[in-house]
Design an enzyme around this catalytic site. Structure first.
Site, PDB file in Angstrom:
ATOM      1  N   HIS A 189     -21.555  28.740  -3.559  1.00 35.35           N
ATOM      2  CA  HIS A 189     -20.463  28.831  -2.591  1.00 35.35           C
ATOM      3  C   HIS A 189     -19.360  29.696  -3.190  1.00 35.35           C
ATOM      4  O   HIS A 189     -19.441  30.130  -4.352  1.00 35.35           O
ATOM      5  CB  HIS A 189     -19.939  27.447  -2.216  1.00 35.35           C
ATOM      6  N   ASP A 228     -15.339  34.521   0.010  1.00 30.41           N
ATOM      7  CA  ASP A 228     -15.982  34.568   1.321  1.00 30.41           C
ATOM      8  C   ASP A 228     -15.448  35.700   2.193  1.00 30.41           C
ATOM      9  O   ASP A 228     -16.222  36.470   2.770  1.00 30.41           O
ATOM     10  CB  ASP A 228     -15.778  33.245   2.060  1.00 30.41           C
TER      11      ASP A 228
END
Length: 367
Positions: free
Chosen positions: A132, A161
């Site tokens: 992540h 991200d």
């Protein structure tokens, strides 16, 4: 009526997490016609993982539910992809190939730009492992550069991200689309968050390579280490951010903060920084954040209040710029950046609505 600069661009989005829908949102906000393919009955990624009822990343495109393991549904997906300018997917490397929908599966559409969003990239020792945002920025050197000497501090998931991931995928895809329009040949855009974050860290890497970023984390020019580029607590408990790096801005800051010339220690002498920081903290503690905001308003002191999200949306500058709007009952960022002739706008589609395969195929001229 759509007026954005990407009007006429057709994109198939394979539903995914974080940077994948963010890239699709960026394209849709600028006028591209995006059809998202999602598993039957699946909620939006953010709804599934974070419990969100409305996710700004889902705005502006329609959703077509298809089971890509079903030959019939896969045939629908193929028809759409054959008529698309680009595809966005964020699956683990090899997953689309196993479905028979990889980049090499569409020779009839040689101009197709195939955008692939992953954390580690399509190749490399970690390509097949899970991760992540926190893992990607940790391995890219960004997380180790942000925080206090004692511990790294997470910059939300903005750096990985969205910064190193979604924005780089969007940029790479648009570059490839321009090239495809010139040559008729598409290509694969392999956007790895680790690559993007490493690129974002270019200036910091340059400073470090020249010995100008040598102190421990939290002790350098732009990481809160210097007392004139950091935040201070006000009397009300709020905080103020200051960044008068240039001498003329530093002089203006001192004047408005009520310091006489020569009253503060010489900021060019690192040995004085603890005393300088203490003096600035004591001064900010004398007034509320609102009082300091009035004092510094409209000046070149590079001093601004630290706002929460609700305050940011209501701030006069952001209101004047139209930086936020209300969509689907939720205050959210407006399309950005602003274009003078073909501005972006939120389209009519929504993750809350579904279209049929017949509608999607007819829209793009397929049987």
């Amino acid at each position: 009526m759509t007026t954005g600069p990407l009007t006429g661009l057709r994109i198939v989005e394979i539903s995914g997490l974080g940077p994948t829908p963010f890239t699709a949102q960026l394209m849709a906000d600028m006028g591209a016609e995006v059809i998202r393919i999602a598993r039957p009955g699946a909620r939006g990624a953010a709804a599934h993982v974070l419990g969100m009822a409305v996710d700004p990343l889902d705005r502006g495109r329609d959703v077509l539910e298809l089971d890509l393991k079903s030959p019939a549904d896969q045939a629908v997906a193929r028809q759409l992809i054959l008529r698309a300018d680009a595809l966005i997917e964020g699956m683990r490397p090899g997953a689309m190939e196993r479905l028979g929908l990889g980049p090499d599966a569409f020779p009839e559409n040689p101009r197709l730009v195939y955008g692939r969003m992953t954390g580690w990239g399509q190749s490399g020792p970690l390509a097949q492992t899970a991760g992540h945002d926190i893992n990607y920025i940790a391995l890219s050197g960004a997380l180790g550069s942000i925080g206090t000497p004692e511990t790294p501090v997470l910059p939300l998931n903005l750096v990985g991200d969205f910064g190193g991931g979604g924005l780089y995928l969007a940029f790479g895809m648009l570059a490839a689309i321009l090239q495809a329009r010139a040559t008729g040949q598409g290509q694969v855009v392999d956007a790895a968050i680790t690559d993007g974050v490493a690129h974002l860290m270019g200036m910091i890497s340059g400073l470090a390579g020249q010995g100008l970023w040598s102190a421990p984390r939290g002790g350098n020019l732009l990481d809160g280490g210097v007392p004139y580029y950091t935040t201070y607590r006000c009397a009300c408990g709020g905080h103020f951010a200051i960044g008068p790096l240039e001498d003329k801005f530093w002089a203006e800051f001192q004047r408005l903060a009520g310091f006489a010339p020569g009253e503060l220690p010489d900021r060019k002498d690192r040995a004085t920084w603890p005393a300088l920081r203490a003096a600035l903290q004591a001064r900010f503690a004398e007034r509320s954040r609102a009082e300091w905001e009035r004092i510094f308003a409209g000046s070149d002191a590079c001093a601004t209040p630290v706002l929460n999200l609700q305050e940011a949306a209501a701030h006069p500058h952001n209101r004047a710029r139209g930086a936020y709007l209300t969509h689907e009952g939720l205050t959210q960022p407006a399309p950005a950046p602003k274009l003078s002739r073909t501005p972006g706008a939120i389209g009519a589609g929504s993750a809350q609505t579904r279209i049929s395969a017949e509608t999607a195929l007819a829209r793009w001229g397929a049987d």
